[in-house]
Design a protein around this motif. Structure first.
Motif, PDB file in Angstrom:
ATOM      1  N   UNK A  30       0.832  -1.217   0.000  1.00  0.00           N
ATOM      2  CA  UNK A  30       0.000   0.000   0.000  1.00  0.00           C
ATOM      3  C   UNK A  30       0.861   1.259   0.000  1.00  0.00           C
ATOM      4  N   UNK A  31       1.960   1.216   0.764  1.00  0.00           N
ATOM      5  CA  UNK A  31       2.849   2.386   0.803  1.00  0.00           C
ATOM      6  C   UNK A  31       3.462   2.630  -0.571  1.00  0.00           C
ATOM      7  N   UNK A  32       3.916   1.532  -1.205  1.00  0.00           N
ATOM      8  CA  UNK A  32       4.561   1.676  -2.522  1.00  0.00           C
ATOM      9  C   UNK A  32       3.541   2.157  -3.548  1.00  0.00           C
ATOM     10  N   UNK A  33       2.343   1.535  -3.549  1.00  0.00           N
ATOM     11  CA  UNK A  33       1.374   1.908  -4.588  1.00  0.00           C
ATOM     12  C   UNK A  33       0.852   3.334  -4.382  1.00  0.00           C
ATOM     13  N   UNK A  34       0.943   3.854  -3.181  1.00  0.00           N
ATOM     14  CA  UNK A  34       0.506   5.238  -2.968  1.00  0.00           C
ATOM     15  C   UNK A  34       1.670   6.226  -3.013  1.00  0.00           C
ATOM     16  N   UNK A  35       2.833   5.723  -3.343  1.00  0.00           N
ATOM     17  CA  UNK A  35       4.000   6.604  -3.508  1.00  0.00           C
ATOM     18  C   UNK A  35       4.479   7.225  -2.209  1.00  0.00           C
ATOM     19  N   UNK A  36       4.284   6.524  -1.087  1.00  0.00           N
ATOM     20  CA  UNK A  36       4.757   7.074   0.192  1.00  0.00           C
ATOM     21  C   UNK A  36       6.211   6.629   0.386  1.00  0.00           C
ATOM     22  N   UNK A  37       7.109   7.628   0.554  1.00  0.00           N
ATOM     23  CA  UNK A  37       8.533   7.290   0.721  1.00  0.00           C
ATOM     24  C   UNK A  37       8.870   7.231   2.199  1.00  0.00           C
ATOM     25  N   UNK A  38       9.202   6.041   2.662  1.00  0.00           N
ATOM     26  CA  UNK A  38       9.562   5.919   4.073  1.00  0.00           C
ATOM     27  C   UNK A  38      11.084   5.910   4.201  1.00  0.00           C
ATOM     28  N   UNK A  39      11.572   6.035   5.422  1.00  0.00           N
ATOM     29  CA  UNK A  39      13.021   6.074   5.640  1.00  0.00           C
ATOM     30  C   UNK A  39      13.606   4.682   5.413  1.00  0.00           C
ATOM     31  N   UNK A  40      14.679   4.612   4.617  1.00  0.00           N
ATOM     32  CA  UNK A  40      15.385   3.346   4.400  1.00  0.00           C
ATOM     33  C   UNK A  40      16.706   3.435   5.148  1.00  0.00           C
ATOM     34  N   UNK A  41      17.031   2.383   5.890  1.00  0.00           N
ATOM     35  CA  UNK A  41      18.305   2.397   6.612  1.00  0.00           C
ATOM     36  C   UNK A  41      19.430   2.389   5.574  1.00  0.00           C
ATOM     37  N   UNK A  42      20.483   3.205   5.755  1.00  0.00           N
ATOM     38  CA  UNK A  42      21.481   3.391   4.696  1.00  0.00           C
ATOM     39  C   UNK A  42      22.327   2.135   4.461  1.00  0.00           C
ATOM     40  N   UNK A  43      22.607   1.893   3.200  1.00  0.00           N
ATOM     41  CA  UNK A  43      23.392   0.686   2.874  1.00  0.00           C
ATOM     42  C   UNK A  43      24.706   1.066   2.188  1.00  0.00           C
ATOM     43  N   UNK A  44      25.026   2.387   2.212  1.00  0.00           N
ATOM     44  CA  UNK A  44      26.265   2.787   1.546  1.00  0.00           C
ATOM     45  C   UNK A  44      27.500   2.631   2.435  1.00  0.00           C
TER      46      UNK A  44
END
Ligand SMILES: Nc1nc2c(ncn2[C@@H]2O[C@H](COP(=O)(O)OP(=O)(O)OP(=O)(O)O)[C@@H](O)[C@H]2O)c(=O)[nH]1
Ligand SMILES: [Mg+2]
Length: 427
Positions: free
Chosen positions: A207-221
């Motif tokens: 639902x978050x993806x289909x509604x274009x809601x950007x949540x915080x992603x833990x950094x992987x760099x």
């Protein structure tokens, strides 16, 4: 100095950069240690915003996360609107000081019409950005000692319905996703069974993806935390539970919730994701959350506000302009506007004076003509009185004449009865 000249100079300096070998130990390899010492002395600031319906377990989770008891009072369900309340605490762990601000929503999701529930939250987040921006723009700024109240992490508490997100959740998260680091969590996860939980998590993410809601992603760099962070990203939204009660497990007192059929241990990874949330939020990514807030979300706000104030890095032809040039341009524009307004006001004033003058002249004319009329009336009246006076005097003279005539004739005639009739009116 124009922006292009400055840029050219920087590029020229970079081209000249040469790498040299040192003949011996100089000592600037202690810079990281100096930085650590300085940071530890200054202490750290971290601000968490908890968004969730009344009674969803916000306060209990915060107590569990920081293993302490923060002040909190249960909120009634009868509030007419959403408000935010913040408390700041100073926590110590070893030599590290943490100034922690917890912001709670009050009355969230309690109103019949929930359309505007997000507004108070957006306003609060913007207000913190604005205060920081104003401090930055001061001539004498105190950024080093400034208490930063910008929200670094927003924990969005999802109701453990097993059905998916409510529209209030989607609307609110969508409004906030460019302003704050959103970490969605499933609250009171002990009320939902394991198979249901997996499906629930997948549904929420869809639902978050289909509604274009950007949540915080833990950094992987950063390779030291890349593995753990990417595996944790797959576990979002964390299903957590909290408790203020303790039970003895082995020789340790553990936060747990006791039910007739068993005990849910808050920190047991087999029971819920509480430990993972704490690991990610506090132990691994607190600095990244702070940094992302400053360089991503605050930057967006700052850019928007600077543009609102009329500043820009490029002109209409896409050529770089400096702050100084924009400032001069803006100043000239304002001066022109002021001059134009002054001229308009002057003309308005002259026009009003003319109108007033004409009005006064008109009333003077009116007065004059009234005076002339009155003067004429008065002369006419006077003439009439003079005429009446003259007539009266004539009649009086006539009367006296007749009277004398009468007296003289009566004295010359024999005694007897005579009737004398006077002509004319008696006045
Ligand atoms: N089952 C379950 N109950 C919980 C959990 N966490 C909190 N509760 C209970 O939920 C009730 C409300 O908890 P609070 O932590 O006060 O909730 P809140 O969101 O802070 O409430 P307000 O501040 O009044 O909006 C309390 O009775 C808690 O014991 C949990 O993880 N699972
Ligand atoms: Mg509370």
């Amino acid at each position: 100095m124009t922006a292009s000249v400055l840029q050219n100079q920087i590029k020229h300096n970079e081209d000249k950069l040469r790498s040299l070998q040192l003949g011996g130990h100089v000592g600037f390899d202690t810079l990281p240690d100096q930085l650590v010492t300085r940071s530890v002395d200054a202490g750290f600031v971290f601000n968490i915003l908890c968004i969730g319906e009344t009674g969803i377990g916000k306060s209990t989770l915060m107590d569990s996360l920081f293993n302490t008891t923060f002040e909190s009072n249960p909120v009634p369900h009868s509030l007419p609107g959403v408000k935010l309340k913040s408390h700041t605490y100073e926590l110590h762990e070893g030599t590290v000081k943490l100034k922690l601000t917890l912001v709670d929503t009050i009355g969230y999701g309690d109103q019949v019409n929930k359309d505007d529930s997000f507004k108070a939250i957006v306003d609060y987040i913007d207000a913190q950005f604005e205060v920081y921006l104003q401090e930055e723009l001061k001539i004498k700024r105190n950024i080093a000692t400034y208490h930063d109240t910008r929200i670094h992490a927003c924990l969005y508490f999802i109701c453990p319905t097993g059905h998916g997100l409510k529209s209030i959740d989607l609307v609110c998260m969508k409004k906030l996703d460019s302003k704050v680091n959103i970490i969605p969590i499933i609250a009171k996860a002990d009320t939902i069974s394991k198979p249901e939980l997996e499906k629930f998590k997948a549904k929420i993410m869809n639902e978050l993806v289909s509604n274009g809601v950007r949540i915080y992603r833990f950094p992987t760099d950063d390779e030291t935390v890349a593995d753990v962070n990417s595996s944790m990203n797959n576990l979002v939204p964390f299903a957590v539970c909290g408790s203020t009660d303790f039970v003895r497990v082995g020789n340790k007192m553990m936060r747990a919730r006791q039910y007739p059929w068993g005990t849910v241990q808050v920190e047991n990874e087999a029971h819920c994701d509480f430990n993972k949330l704490r690991e990610m939020l506090v132990r691994t990514n607190m600095e990244d959350l702070r940094e992302t807030t400053h360089i991503k979300h605050y930057e967006v706000y700052r850019r928007h506000r600077m543009e609102q104030m009329g500043f820009s890095d490029v002109d209409s032809d896409n050529k770089p302009v400096s702050f100084q040039q924009t400032y001069e341009q803006k100043r000239q524009m304002i001066q022109q506007e002021m001059a134009q307004r002054e001229e308009e006001m002057r003309q308005q004033f002259v026009q009003r004076v003319k109108e007033k003058e004409a009005e006064l002249k008109e009333s003077e004319k009116e007065l004059n003509s009234r005076y002339e009329r009155l003067k004429k009336d008065h002369a006419e009246e006077k003439r009439r009185y003079e005429e009446a006076k003259r007539q009266l005097e004539e009649e009086q003279a006539e009367f006296l004449r007749r009277k004398r005539q009468c007296q003289s004739s009566s004295s010359s005639s024999l005694p007897g009865h005579h009737t004398l009739t006077l002509k004319g009116k008696k006045k």
